[in-house]
Each structure stands twice: as C-alpha cells, then as structure tokens.
Motif scaffolding. Structure first.
Motif, PDB file in Angstrom:
ATOM      1  N   GLY A  45       2.702  -3.054  49.555  1.00 44.00           N
ATOM      2  CA  GLY A  45       2.770  -3.709  48.259  1.00 44.00           C
ATOM      3  C   GLY A  45       2.673  -5.223  48.304  1.00 44.00           C
ATOM      4  O   GLY A  45       2.625  -5.863  47.261  1.00 44.00           O
ATOM      5  N   SER A  46       2.639  -5.823  49.503  1.00 45.88           N
ATOM      6  CA  SER A  46       2.490  -7.278  49.607  1.00 45.88           C
ATOM      7  C   SER A  46       1.139  -7.691  49.035  1.00 45.88           C
ATOM      8  O   SER A  46       0.129  -7.031  49.267  1.00 45.88           O
ATOM      9  CB  SER A  46       2.544  -7.728  51.070  1.00 45.88           C
ATOM     10  N   VAL A  47       1.091  -8.812  48.302  1.00 47.59           N
ATOM     11  CA  VAL A  47      -0.178  -9.329  47.780  1.00 47.59           C
ATOM     12  C   VAL A  47      -0.927  -9.958  48.943  1.00 47.59           C
ATOM     13  O   VAL A  47      -0.410 -10.844  49.624  1.00 47.59           O
ATOM     14  CB  VAL A  47       0.043 -10.353  46.651  1.00 47.59           C
ATOM     15  N   LEU A  48      -2.148  -9.486  49.177  1.00 49.45           N
ATOM     16  CA  LEU A  48      -2.975  -9.992  50.266  1.00 49.45           C
ATOM     17  C   LEU A  48      -3.951 -11.059  49.790  1.00 49.45           C
ATOM     18  O   LEU A  48      -4.188 -12.045  50.472  1.00 49.45           O
ATOM     19  CB  LEU A  48      -3.765  -8.845  50.903  1.00 49.45           C
ATOM     20  N   ALA A  49      -4.554 -10.826  48.609  1.00 49.46           N
ATOM     21  CA  ALA A  49      -5.592 -11.737  48.128  1.00 49.46           C
ATOM     22  C   ALA A  49      -5.685 -11.662  46.610  1.00 49.46           C
ATOM     23  O   ALA A  49      -5.244 -10.698  45.995  1.00 49.46           O
ATOM     24  CB  ALA A  49      -6.936 -11.363  48.740  1.00 49.46           C
ATOM     25  N   VAL A  50      -6.296 -12.698  46.030  1.00 47.29           N
ATOM     26  CA  VAL A  50      -6.588 -12.727  44.597  1.00 47.29           C
ATOM     27  C   VAL A  50      -8.106 -12.748  44.468  1.00 47.29           C
ATOM     28  O   VAL A  50      -8.774 -13.559  45.108  1.00 47.29           O
ATOM     29  CB  VAL A  50      -5.959 -13.955  43.906  1.00 47.29           C
ATOM     30  N   CYS A  51      -8.648 -11.830  43.662  1.00 52.09           N
ATOM     31  CA  CYS A  51     -10.096 -11.697  43.475  1.00 52.09           C
ATOM     32  C   CYS A  51     -10.410 -11.619  41.988  1.00 52.09           C
ATOM     33  O   CYS A  51      -9.514 -11.499  41.163  1.00 52.09           O
ATOM     34  CB  CYS A  51     -10.595 -10.415  44.143  1.00 52.09           C
ATOM     35  N   GLU A  52     -11.707 -11.673  41.678  1.00 52.63           N
ATOM     36  CA  GLU A  52     -12.186 -11.444  40.322  1.00 52.63           C
ATOM     37  C   GLU A  52     -13.485 -10.660  40.425  1.00 52.63           C
ATOM     38  O   GLU A  52     -14.126 -10.639  41.476  1.00 52.63           O
ATOM     39  CB  GLU A  52     -12.411 -12.764  39.582  1.00 52.63           C
ATOM     40  N   ALA A  53     -13.882 -10.031  39.343  1.00 54.96           N
ATOM     41  CA  ALA A  53     -15.152  -9.313  39.319  1.00 54.96           C
ATOM     42  C   ALA A  53     -16.273 -10.311  39.556  1.00 54.96           C
ATOM     43  O   ALA A  53     -16.279 -11.395  38.986  1.00 54.96           O
ATOM     44  CB  ALA A  53     -15.347  -8.607  37.977  1.00 54.96           C
ATOM     45  N   ALA A  54     -17.204  -9.954  40.423  1.00 57.97           N
ATOM     46  CA  ALA A  54     -18.331 -10.827  40.730  1.00 57.97           C
ATOM     47  C   ALA A  54     -19.469 -10.503  39.782  1.00 57.97           C
ATOM     48  O   ALA A  54     -20.058  -9.436  39.841  1.00 57.97           O
ATOM     49  CB  ALA A  54     -18.769 -10.632  42.172  1.00 57.97           C
ATOM     50  N   VAL A  55     -19.767 -11.438  38.885  1.00 55.70           N
ATOM     51  CA  VAL A  55     -20.854 -11.280  37.932  1.00 55.70           C
ATOM     52  C   VAL A  55     -21.895 -12.325  38.297  1.00 55.70           C
ATOM     53  O   VAL A  55     -21.575 -13.504  38.410  1.00 55.70           O
ATOM     54  CB  VAL A  55     -20.355 -11.491  36.481  1.00 55.70           C
ATOM     55  N   SER A  56     -23.135 -11.903  38.485  1.00 57.47           N
ATOM     56  CA  SER A  56     -24.176 -12.810  38.967  1.00 57.47           C
ATOM     57  C   SER A  56     -24.375 -14.031  38.084  1.00 57.47           C
ATOM     58  O   SER A  56     -24.705 -15.101  38.560  1.00 57.47           O
ATOM     59  CB  SER A  56     -25.497 -12.064  39.127  1.00 57.47           C
ATOM     60  N   ALA A  57     -24.165 -13.903  36.793  1.00 61.40           N
ATOM     61  CA  ALA A  57     -24.366 -15.035  35.884  1.00 61.40           C
ATOM     62  C   ALA A  57     -23.155 -15.955  35.835  1.00 61.40           C
ATOM     63  O   ALA A  57     -23.208 -17.030  35.278  1.00 61.40           O
ATOM     64  CB  ALA A  57     -24.673 -14.520  34.479  1.00 61.40           C
ATOM     65  N   GLN A  58     -22.044 -15.525  36.429  1.00 59.77           N
ATOM     66  CA  GLN A  58     -20.815 -16.298  36.365  1.00 59.77           C
ATOM     67  C   GLN A  58     -20.689 -17.204  37.586  1.00 59.77           C
ATOM     68  O   GLN A  58     -20.826 -16.764  38.709  1.00 59.77           O
ATOM     69  CB  GLN A  58     -19.624 -15.333  36.325  1.00 59.77           C
ATOM     70  N   PRO A  59     -20.454 -18.500  37.421  1.00 65.24           N
ATOM     71  CA  PRO A  59     -20.297 -19.400  38.563  1.00 65.24           C
ATOM     72  C   PRO A  59     -19.005 -19.114  39.314  1.00 65.24           C
ATOM     73  O   PRO A  59     -18.075 -18.517  38.773  1.00 65.24           O
ATOM     74  CB  PRO A  59     -20.269 -20.786  37.916  1.00 65.24           C
ATOM     75  N   LEU A  82      -4.982  -8.005  45.158  1.00 65.52           N
ATOM     76  CA  LEU A  82      -5.130  -6.888  46.090  1.00 65.52           C
ATOM     77  C   LEU A  82      -3.853  -6.794  46.909  1.00 65.52           C
ATOM     78  O   LEU A  82      -3.403  -7.778  47.485  1.00 65.52           O
ATOM     79  CB  LEU A  82      -6.327  -7.104  47.010  1.00 65.52           C
ATOM     80  N   ARG A  83      -3.276  -5.598  46.939  1.00 64.60           N
ATOM     81  CA  ARG A  83      -1.998  -5.381  47.629  1.00 64.60           C
ATOM     82  C   ARG A  83      -2.178  -4.495  48.858  1.00 64.60           C
ATOM     83  O   ARG A  83      -3.069  -3.664  48.918  1.00 64.60           O
ATOM     84  CB  ARG A  83      -0.994  -4.738  46.673  1.00 64.60           C
ATOM     85  N   SER A  84      -1.291  -4.674  49.806  1.00 62.47           N
ATOM     86  CA  SER A  84      -1.330  -3.911  51.046  1.00 62.47           C
ATOM     87  C   SER A  84      -0.885  -2.466  50.796  1.00 62.47           C
ATOM     88  O   SER A  84       0.103  -2.226  50.115  1.00 62.47           O
ATOM     89  CB  SER A  84      -0.398  -4.553  52.078  1.00 62.47           C
ATOM     90  N   GLU A  85      -1.633  -1.534  51.360  1.00 61.46           N
ATOM     91  CA  GLU A  85      -1.253  -0.122  51.289  1.00 61.46           C
ATOM     92  C   GLU A  85      -0.467   0.285  52.524  1.00 61.46           C
ATOM     93  O   GLU A  85       0.059   1.385  52.587  1.00 61.46           O
ATOM     94  CB  GLU A  85      -2.503   0.748  51.162  1.00 61.46           C
ATOM     95  N   ARG A  86      -0.403  -0.603  53.520  1.00 62.06           N
ATOM     96  CA  ARG A  86       0.299  -0.331  54.771  1.00 62.06           C
ATOM     97  C   ARG A  86       1.113  -1.554  55.164  1.00 62.06           C
ATOM     98  O   ARG A  86       0.787  -2.671  54.784  1.00 62.06           O
ATOM     99  CB  ARG A  86      -0.701  -0.038  55.888  1.00 62.06           C
ATOM    100  N   ALA A  87       2.111  -1.332  55.981  1.00 59.72           N
ATOM    101  CA  ALA A  87       2.876  -2.431  56.564  1.00 59.72           C
ATOM    102  C   ALA A  87       2.259  -2.765  57.919  1.00 59.72           C
ATOM    103  O   ALA A  87       1.663  -1.905  58.571  1.00 59.72           O
ATOM    104  CB  ALA A  87       4.335  -2.014  56.726  1.00 59.72           C
TER     105      ALA A  87
END
Length: 106
Positions: A45-59, A82-87
């Motif tokens: 459950g630890s937060v590993l990363a922050v992402c967003e949907a990749a849209v080609s028209a979006q900078p 994105l959270r960890s599913e494993r320790a």
C-alpha cells in the motif's frame, strides 16, 4: 524489489524474492514523480509514484491556465497514485519523471 535486510519487521517481508511494478490499466501513463528512492523499504500500500494519463495532445508540464468569464480557471490533471502490492526494498527506478510508460511496464 528484493528481500529486506535483517531487522526489518515481518510485515515488510516480500512474498517473492523479486518483483516488478506494473503500470495498471489499458492506457499509457506519464510518470510525474517518484515517491520512493532506490534502497527504500516499502510496505503493502505504500505510494510508489504519481502518474497521469498520457494524452498525445497534452504537454508534459502543468496544465495551462484558460481565461473564463469571471477570472482564470486552471484545468485539473487527473493524477493517479501507484501503490505497492508487495512489501520489500526498491532495487532501482527504471523510468524518469516526464516519461510515458506503456501499460504493463514501470
């Protein structure tokens, strides 16, 4: 991730010796930032990363401000944590912030 060193609590012991983080969903994601570093111990459950949907028209940068009646409105990004599913222990970070990551990879 790999097995934690001696002295790490039992709840941090991974079920497998090594595992990769997978980019969930059917669409690519843009990595905004890592919340962990190589060598960090993570729990389920630890937060590993922050992402967003990749849209080609979006900078890759922040969303531009748009003029609207009565003032400026800033379009919000749909950030996803994105959270960890494993320790375990993070062995390496295989993507750079700003990079678009295909589904199933990260």
């Amino acid at each position: 991730m790999e097995a934690p060193a001696a002295g790490v609590p039992a709840e941090c012991t991974p079920a497998v010796a090594g595992a990769e983080v997978r980019c969930p969903g059917p669409t690519p994601l843009r990595l905004l930032e890592w919340k962990v570093a190589a060598g960090a111990t993570v729990r389920i459950g630890s937060v590993l990363a922050v992402c967003e949907a990749a849209v080609s028209a979006q900078p890759a940068g922040p969303a531009p401000a748009r003029a609207a009646s009565g003032g400026c409105v800033r379009a919000a990004r749909a950030e996803r944590r994105l959270r960890s599913e494993r320790a375990g222990v993070v062995r390496e970070l295989c993507a750079q912030p700003g990079q678009v990551v295909a589904p199933g990879v990260l």
